[in-house]
Design an enzyme around this catalytic site. Structure first.
Site, mmCIF file in Angstrom:
data_model
loop_
_atom_site.group_PDB
_atom_site.id
_atom_site.type_symbol
_atom_site.label_atom_id
_atom_site.label_comp_id
_atom_site.label_asym_id
_atom_site.label_seq_id
_atom_site.Cartn_x
_atom_site.Cartn_y
_atom_site.Cartn_z
ATOM 1 N N ASN A 2 30.102 44.938 79.657
ATOM 2 C CA ASN A 2 31.387 44.977 78.981
ATOM 3 C C ASN A 2 32.524 44.539 79.898
ATOM 4 O OD1 ASN A 2 33.650 45.561 77.486
ATOM 5 N ND2 ASN A 2 32.980 47.569 76.824
ATOM 6 N N ASP A 3 32.831 45.371 80.872
ATOM 7 C CA ASP A 3 33.996 45.065 81.702
ATOM 8 C C ASP A 3 33.844 43.756 82.469
ATOM 9 O OD1 ASP A 3 35.197 47.396 80.870
ATOM 10 O OD2 ASP A 3 34.214 48.569 82.429
ATOM 11 N N VAL A 4 32.598 43.409 82.826
ATOM 12 C CA VAL A 4 32.415 42.211 83.645
ATOM 13 C C VAL A 4 32.567 40.924 82.841
ATOM 14 C CG1 VAL A 4 30.954 43.334 85.346
ATOM 15 C CG2 VAL A 4 29.901 42.239 83.376
ATOM 16 N N ALA B 75 35.487 51.062 82.433
ATOM 17 C CA ALA B 75 36.906 50.979 82.771
ATOM 18 C C ALA B 75 37.741 51.639 81.682
ATOM 19 C CB ALA B 75 37.320 49.534 82.954
#
Lengths: 473, 82
Positions: free
Chosen positions: A399-401, A440
């Site tokens: 997700n965050d990456v 995050a």
């Protein structure tokens, strides 16, 4: 004579640590490096048991049954735990072992201080003459117990047993606790007869360790563990000073320095400063961004058969694995899907973000376990060059990456972190369990883009179904 | 020694960060030597020192053995496909 052989043992051990660590930083020699260091450790331990003689009395060590009992129990538990643990749980295991080392260092300090204060009361030594020793004991105690408490919390967090917890003014409270602990330590050094202070310091350090790790988000855990790792190294070095023991000194300082550098390297991979990780934790910014989520637009779902269809007729598919793949233990099915697609003439590659999963390199380890060929794993820069030639990007629990906010939203907490630019590809399929944000704690605009479609479900289940569907086409 | 530490890790691919951390983790298990020395020098009658020392030896060994075994398991996976 015995002492000289022991010195030689320590020298050999120190050299194996340095060489081992050096070899560990190169994929080809890493495994041998680890074994070499383990071998050196064995020599150092056996050497200590059989050859160590006290400086004062020249006597050999006693209490063999106790020592061997301890080694045996620790060895058996350690081996079993390390063998049994799943690859996905590796990070918390490392954290736990680290905590054990910290606890060991703290215990040494406690016992040594007890020993010392008895000598003071007996009048064998004067309080003034032991001040340098007390300083080292106190340092070892503080660092060791912070490392222990912190590692345990990190372990619990990665395990999902402890959740993020922070309150306003926590940073200030932490600093106050640390300051009090240090002051108490300084006073104890000044007046070593105040032995109660030792326990005050122990307690405060433990509390500090807990509070210090509590607010730090899961995505930053690797950095914290690496930092605590170098703490334990320093604590071990304190022990080395205490006993004037070369190998403890070498090993400890080596790990302290290497650990610190590794911590900085990891921060760089995420483009964040260490201070940022420690103070500006992800958790704190949750509320600020949550409000913006509602106006991001509509998400689009895709059915399994459609997803299978799109992938089978693609020329090139890039798979982006994330933590979702790791928790679902889906690495083998993932490889399976890759093989089936390749049989259909689709080129399949993996894009690995340096901090995908819970630890840097986590994904590489997992995919290697599933026999995915090394050449198929692309590092971030290479992957970003290839996305524009990809027909389909399949994101598995990452997700965050892949969050474009890191590139174009300066207000985002992850702004500046290098990401995988998946939106360059023609189609993006995202497999997630739900719309819940990643570690995050922020929404991902990628999911709302027109070229993105969502495929909800457990990564393993979805991949199995995909395999079946693709086969059937 | 600090410089050696820095030199040693200077250029390491991010792939190896985890095993490297784990390996370094095992190495700081040298504290166990301190624990062994405590145990070896503790007087038979000093139960507190014996018990704490014993605990320290167990924990330290856990750190050393577990650390090396975990690292080896991680690296084993890198080796296989060569």
């Amino acid at each position: 004579m015995g002492f000289n052989i022991l010195t030689l043992c320590y020298l050999i051990a120190s050299v194996t640590f340095i060489l081992g660590l050096k070899m560990l930083s190169n994929p080809a020699t890493a495994r041998r490096g680890n074994l070499l260091a383990a071998f050196g450790m064995g020599i150092a331990i056996l050497g200590t048991i059989f050859l160590y003689t006290s400086h004062d009395t020249g006597e050999h060590l006693g209490n063999y049954p106790w020592i061997f009992g301890g080694l045996l129990i620790g060895g058996i538990i350690g081996t079993l735990a390390a063998k049994k643990v799943k690859m996905t749980a590796m990070p918390e295991m490392v954290s736990m072992f680290n905590g054990m080392g910290g606890a060991c260092a703290a215990l040494i300090s406690v016992v040594e201080f007890g020993h010392l204060s008895k000598e003071i009361t007996d009048g064998v030594v004067t309080a003034a003459s032991v001040q340098p020793t007390v300083l080292i004991i106190v340092l070892g105690l503080i660092i060791g117990s912070v490392s222990f408490a912190g590692s345990m919390i990190a372990w619990g967090k990665l395990n999902g047993k402890v959740s993020d917890f922070s309150f306003t003014g926590q940073n200030i409270l932490n600093l106050v606790i640390l300051a009090v602990a240090l002051t108490a330590g300084a006073y104890l050094v000044y007046d070593p007869t105040q032995s109660v202070l030792l326990y005050v310091i122990l307690g405060l350090s433990l509390v500090y360790g807990i509070l210090f790790v509590m607010p730090i988000g899961g995505a930053d855990m690797p950095v914290v563990i690496s930092l605590l790792n170098s703490f334990t190294g320093v604590a071990a070095a304190c022990g080395g000073f205490l006993y004037d023991n070369k190998v403890m000194l070498t090993g400890g300082i080596l790990v302290g320095a290497a650990g610190t550098l590794l911590t900085i390297l990891m921060c760089k991979a995420m483009n964040r400063s260490l201070l940022n990780v420690l103070i500006g934790s992800f958790g704190g910014s949750k509320t600020a961004v949550a409000g913006a989520s509602s106006d991001m637009g509509q998400i689009k779902e895709i059915s399994l058969s459609d997803a299978a269809m799109v992938m089978s007729y693609a020329n090139k598919v890039m798979i982006v694995p994330g933590y979702g793949l790791a928790v679902a233990q889906a690495q083998h099915v993932c490889h399976e899907l890759e093989k089936i697609l390749e049989e259909k003439g689709v080129e399949v590659k993996y894009a690995i973000h340096p901090v995908a999963g819970r630890m840097p390199g986590h994904m590489n380890v997992l995919l290697a376990e599933a026999d995915v060929p090394y050449e198929k794993l692309l590092e971030m820069e290479d992957a970003n060059d290839e996305f524009k030639t990809c027909d389909v990007v399949l994101i598995l629990g990452a997700n965050d990456v892949v969050n474009p906010a890191a590139k174009n939203d300066p207000a985002s907490p992850i702004y500046g972190m290098p990401i995988l630019e998946v939106e360059l590809a023609k189609t993006v399929i995202v497999n997630k369990r739900s719309m819940k944000p990643g570690y995050a704690g922020i929404e991902n605009a990628l999911f709302f883009q027109p070229k993105t479609s969502m495929l909800f479900g457990d990564a393993k289940k979805v991949l199995q179904d995909l395999c079946a569907e693709v086969k059937a086409i | 020694m600090i410089f050696v530490g820095i030199e040693v890790i200077g250029r390491v691919p991010s792939v190896l960060h985890t095993p490297l951390m784990s390996g370094a983790n095992a190495i700081h298990g040298v504290v166990v030597i301190g624990a062994i020395i405590i145990m070896g020098q503790a007087e038979e009658s000093n139960y507190l020192a014996l018990i704490l020392g014993f605990l320290a030896v167990v924990l330290g060994t856990l750190n050393v053995v577990g650390g090396f075994v975990v690292t080896d398991r991680m690296l084993e996976m890198f080796k296989k496909k060569k």
